[in-house]
Write an enzyme that holds these catalytic residues in place. Structure first.
Site, PDB file in Angstrom:
ATOM      1  N   ARG A  76       0.844  -1.193   0.000  1.00  0.00           N
ATOM      2  CA  ARG A  76       0.000   0.000   0.000  1.00  0.00           C
ATOM      3  C   ARG A  76       0.877   1.240   0.000  1.00  0.00           C
ATOM      4  NH1 ARG A  76      -3.146   0.293   4.760  1.00  0.00           N
ATOM      5  NH2 ARG A  76      -4.440   1.834   3.721  1.00  0.00           N
ATOM      6  N   LYS A 110       3.084  -6.466  12.111  1.00  0.00           N
ATOM      7  CA  LYS A 110       2.336  -6.836  10.905  1.00  0.00           C
ATOM      8  C   LYS A 110       2.679  -8.255  10.439  1.00  0.00           C
ATOM      9  CE  LYS A 110       1.200  -4.803   6.449  1.00  0.00           C
ATOM     10  NZ  LYS A 110       0.888  -3.502   5.850  1.00  0.00           N
ATOM     11  N   ARG A 121      -2.804   5.518  13.413  1.00  0.00           N
ATOM     12  CA  ARG A 121      -1.734   5.033  14.316  1.00  0.00           C
ATOM     13  C   ARG A 121      -2.181   5.149  15.743  1.00  0.00           C
ATOM     14  NH1 ARG A 121       2.747   8.844  11.431  1.00  0.00           N
ATOM     15  NH2 ARG A 121       2.068   8.240   9.349  1.00  0.00           N
TER      16      ARG A 121
HETATM   17  C1  BTN Z   1       0.351  -3.747   2.330  1.00  0.00           C
HETATM   18  O1  BTN Z   1       1.197  -2.869   2.061  1.00  0.00           O
HETATM   19  O2  BTN Z   1      -0.051  -3.910   3.479  1.00  0.00           O
HETATM   20  C2  BTN Z   1      -0.218  -4.605   1.238  1.00  0.00           C
HETATM   21  C3  BTN Z   1       0.748  -5.672   0.816  1.00  0.00           C
HETATM   22  C4  BTN Z   1       0.197  -6.612  -0.230  1.00  0.00           C
HETATM   23  C5  BTN Z   1       1.245  -7.569  -0.727  1.00  0.00           C
HETATM   24  C6  BTN Z   1       0.690  -8.608  -1.631  1.00  0.00           C
HETATM   25  S1  BTN Z   1       1.843  -9.905  -1.965  1.00  0.00           S
HETATM   26  C7  BTN Z   1       0.792 -10.540  -3.193  1.00  0.00           C
HETATM   27  C8  BTN Z   1       0.175  -9.379  -3.926  1.00  0.00           C
HETATM   28  N1  BTN Z   1       1.013  -8.965  -5.032  1.00  0.00           N
HETATM   29  C9  BTN Z   1       1.545  -7.765  -4.831  1.00  0.00           C
HETATM   30  O3  BTN Z   1       2.325  -7.200  -5.611  1.00  0.00           O
HETATM   31  N2  BTN Z   1       1.118  -7.268  -3.663  1.00  0.00           N
HETATM   32  C10 BTN Z   1       0.205  -8.157  -3.000  1.00  0.00           C
END
Ligand code: BTN
Length: 326
Positions: free
Chosen positions: A122, A187, A323
């Site tokens: 994100r 996380k 947060r």
């Molecule tokens: C976040 O930042 O919290 C979201 C992360 C999401 C990661 C997943 S891994 C599988 C899918 N492919 C990606 O490129 N991103 C999501």
């Protein structure tokens, strides 16, 4: 020769002689050696070579396996899977899934990978995605009603991820609005939804989920700029990635069907039971603006509620960040 056959052959962490591997793969011993060198470079896996005994992986590895996953699925879930791709390496499973959507694939098409070279997180962050250690998963689904019908979807997906983690033995999972899956304040998994199609009509959504399963602490993971934890730590034992993947499909696919009919309201209560910020002093960051208050749960469409001195305020996804207040 793709990496898979030779990797599968040595995945057990036992010694395998060059001769045995050469015979198994129908190539020369030099080709085996070259292939193993290539694997080390491409995957970062460490392969030991001992004279007279052969080669072995420094740590055994459970590769993702479509048959193992399929066997673990109940028939009604298996029927919801319309396509299943396992890749050794992709830039991003979300990007591939978006491409599949454009190529005409529909709901229930699943992409997973052993490694991502440009995993998307994100807010433009990178999702650190080392080989063979985690789950990098994207599912394609279709919804009518455009972007408005998707309100709360990312929260609902968090509930499915939490249920899957519970199934494989992780207790004490929490959700942090909108969709971080956390354990002990750190996380454990992240969710990234991406959409194509008609913002006001029929659209296809890629549900991207990254779960840290057994992350090594090294220079790659040192670059992660927030506290993180993995399933092995949270469960107190190693967990099969194939089993976790099956659990994820088992909870996610029916949840997507239910969401289509009922929206976030159908998972509101489950989400609230996992809300780890409820009643805590928080700060909400809206661009340059900072709002302080007490987290008061979420609405039936997934908006965040915060009690502030000026009254109860609602916040929607997008560029809001939440947060704990210090
Ligand atoms: C976040 O930042 O919290 C979201 C992360 C999401 C990661 C997943 S891994 C599988 C899918 N492919 C990606 O490129 N991103 C999501």
């Amino acid at each position: 020769m793709s990496l898979s056959p030779i990797l599968s052959a040595i995945a057990d962490g036992e010694f395998h002689s060059g001769e045995e591997l050469a015979r198994l793969l129908g190539v020369s011993r030099t080709a085996v050696w070259k292939q193993l060198q290539k694997i080390q470079v491409q995957t970062g896996l460490s392969i030991e070579s001992v004279k007279g005994r052969g080669y072995r992986l420094a740590e055994p590895l459970e590769l993702l396996d479509q048959e193992v996953v399929a066997t673990a699925l109940a028939e009604p879930i298996r029927q919801l899977v319309t396509g299943f791709e396992i890749h050794e390496e992709v830039d991003s499973t979300n990007r591939i899934a978006l491409q599949r959507a454009q190529d005409g694939n529909g709901r229930g098409h699943i992409i997973v990978a052993e490694r991502q070279t440009a995993g998307r997180g994100r807010r433009g962050r990178q999702w650190v995605s080392p080989f063979g250690r985690n789950i990098y998963f994207s599912a394609l689904w279709e919804f009518d009603g455009g972007a408005a019908a998707l309100e709360g979807l990312s929260l609902a997906v968090g509930v499915a991820v939490a249920s899957a983690l519970k199934d494989v033995g992780v207790a004490g999972i929490g959700l942090k609005w909108p969709n971080d899956v956390v354990w002990d304040g750190r996380k454990l998994a992240g969710i990234l939804l991406e959409m194509v199609g008609d913002a006001a009509g029929r659209c296809q959504v890629v549900i991207g989920i990254g779960i840290n399963v057994a992350m090594a602490r090294n220079e790659l993971t040192a670059a992660i700029d927030q506290p993180w934890v993995d399933v092995a730590t949270a469960a107190g034992s190693s967990v099969s990635r194939n089993r976790l993947l099956a659990a994820l499909l088992t909870h996610l696919l029916p949840l997507l069907q239910r969401f289509e009919r009922e929206g976030f309201a159908s998972t509101h209560a489950e989400w609230s039971a996992l809300d780890c910020f409820l009643g805590r002093e928080v700060s909400v960051h809206l661009g340059e603006t900072l709002i302080l208050g007490r987290a008061a749960g979420v609405t039936s469409t997934g908006a965040l509620l915060v009690d502030t001195p000026q009254g109860c305020r609602q916040f929607h996804g997008g560029e809001v960040s939440l947060r704990l207040a210090l």
